[in-house]
Design a protein around this motif. Structure first.
Motif, short mmCIF file in Angstrom:
data_model
loop_
_atom_site.label_atom_id
_atom_site.label_comp_id
_atom_site.label_asym_id
_atom_site.label_seq_id
_atom_site.Cartn_x
_atom_site.Cartn_y
_atom_site.Cartn_z
N GLU A 13 0.86 -1.18 0.00
CA GLU A 13 0.00 0.00 0.00
C GLU A 13 0.89 1.23 0.00
O GLU A 13 1.87 1.29 0.74
N VAL A 14 0.55 2.20 -0.86
CA VAL A 14 1.32 3.43 -0.97
C VAL A 14 0.39 4.59 -0.63
O VAL A 14 -0.73 4.68 -1.16
N LEU A 15 0.84 5.46 0.25
CA LEU A 15 0.03 6.62 0.63
C LEU A 15 0.02 7.60 -0.54
O LEU A 15 1.06 8.10 -0.94
N VAL A 16 -1.16 7.85 -1.12
CA VAL A 16 -1.29 8.73 -2.27
C VAL A 16 -1.57 10.16 -1.81
O VAL A 16 -1.01 11.11 -2.34
N LYS A 17 -2.41 10.31 -0.83
CA LYS A 17 -2.79 11.65 -0.37
C LYS A 17 -2.95 11.60 1.15
O LYS A 17 -3.59 10.70 1.68
N GLU A 18 -2.34 12.55 1.82
CA GLU A 18 -2.46 12.62 3.27
C GLU A 18 -3.91 12.92 3.65
O GLU A 18 -4.64 13.57 2.90
N ALA A 19 -4.25 12.49 4.81
CA ALA A 19 -5.58 12.84 5.31
C ALA A 19 -5.60 14.36 5.57
O ALA A 19 -4.60 14.93 5.97
N SER A 20 -6.69 14.98 5.24
CA SER A 20 -6.78 16.44 5.41
C SER A 20 -8.11 16.81 6.07
O SER A 20 -9.05 16.03 6.09
N THR A 21 -8.14 18.02 6.59
CA THR A 21 -9.35 18.51 7.25
C THR A 21 -9.81 19.76 6.51
O THR A 21 -9.02 20.67 6.26
N LYS A 22 -11.03 19.77 6.10
CA LYS A 22 -11.66 20.93 5.47
C LYS A 22 -12.99 21.14 6.17
O LYS A 22 -13.26 20.55 7.22
N LEU A 23 -13.75 21.91 5.53
CA LEU A 23 -15.09 22.05 6.07
C LEU A 23 -15.77 20.70 6.09
O LEU A 23 -16.52 20.39 6.99
N VAL A 24 -15.37 19.90 5.06
CA VAL A 24 -15.89 18.55 5.01
C VAL A 24 -14.71 17.63 5.34
O VAL A 24 -13.64 17.76 4.78
N LYS A 25 -14.90 16.73 6.21
CA LYS A 25 -13.83 15.82 6.61
C LYS A 25 -13.80 14.64 5.65
O LYS A 25 -14.80 13.94 5.50
N LEU A 26 -12.63 14.45 4.96
CA LEU A 26 -12.49 13.34 4.02
C LEU A 26 -11.46 12.35 4.56
O LEU A 26 -10.41 12.75 5.07
#
Length: 132
Positions: free
Chosen positions: A80-93
Motif C-alpha cells: 500500500e502506498v500513501l497517495v494523499k495525506e488525510a486532510s481537514t476541510k469544512l468537510v472531513k475526508l
C-alpha cells in the motif's frame, strides 16, 4: 698474377703521405696434437624383458567448468502506498489509498552451457559431447 694499379694502392690513402708495400713471409711452427685413432668400444649384452603388474592413476580428462543458464526469478509484491495525506476541510475526508503491483528482479538472467541430446544442438569438438 700481376697486381693492378688499384690493388697496390692502400685503401683510404691520404694525399701527401708515403706508403710502403711489404711482403712478409709465412711462419711455421711444429706442434704436438693428440688425435683419436679409433673410438672406445662398447659391448652389447641382451637382457631379457621383465614384466610386473603395476597400478597407477592416469589423467583421463582435465578439470573443466560448465556454465548453466538460469532464468531470472520474479515475484509479485503488493504494497500500500500513501497517495494523499488525510486532510481537514469544512468537510472531513478520509485518506485515499490505492493498491500498486510492481515486478522486482530478484536475480538477473544469465547464460550457461548444459549437456544436450538433440540433433540441432552444438557438438563440442574437444569432448564430442552435445552442448546447448
Amino acid at each position: 698474377m700481376t697486381p693492378t694499379a688499384d690493388s697496390v694502392m692502400p685503401p683510404n690513402a691520404v694525399p701527401g703521405h708515403c706508403y710502403a708495400r711489404l711482403v712478409i713471409p709465412e711462419e711455421y711452427e711444429t706442434q704436438m696434437q693428440q688425435v683419436m685413432v679409433s673410438p672406445e668400444l662398447s659391448k652389447l649384452e641382451v637382457e631379457p624383458a621383465k614384466y610386473e603388474m603395476v597400478s597407477e592413476e592416469v589423467l583421463v580428462s582435465e578439470e573443466w567448468e560448465e556454465l548453466v543458464v538460469v532464468p531470472a526469478t520474479y515475484k509479485t509484491v503488493t504494497e500500500e502506498v500513501l497517495v494523499k495525506e488525510a486532510s481537514t476541510k469544512l468537510v472531513k475526508l478520509p485518506a485515499e489509498y490505492e493498491t500498486v503491483e510492481e515486478k522486482i528482479v530478484i536475480r538477473p538472467a544469465y547464460s550457461t552451457w548444459k549437456k544436450g541430446n538433440g540433433p540441432i544442438e552444438k557438438i563440442d569438438e574437444a569432448t564430442g559431447e552435445i552442448m546447448c
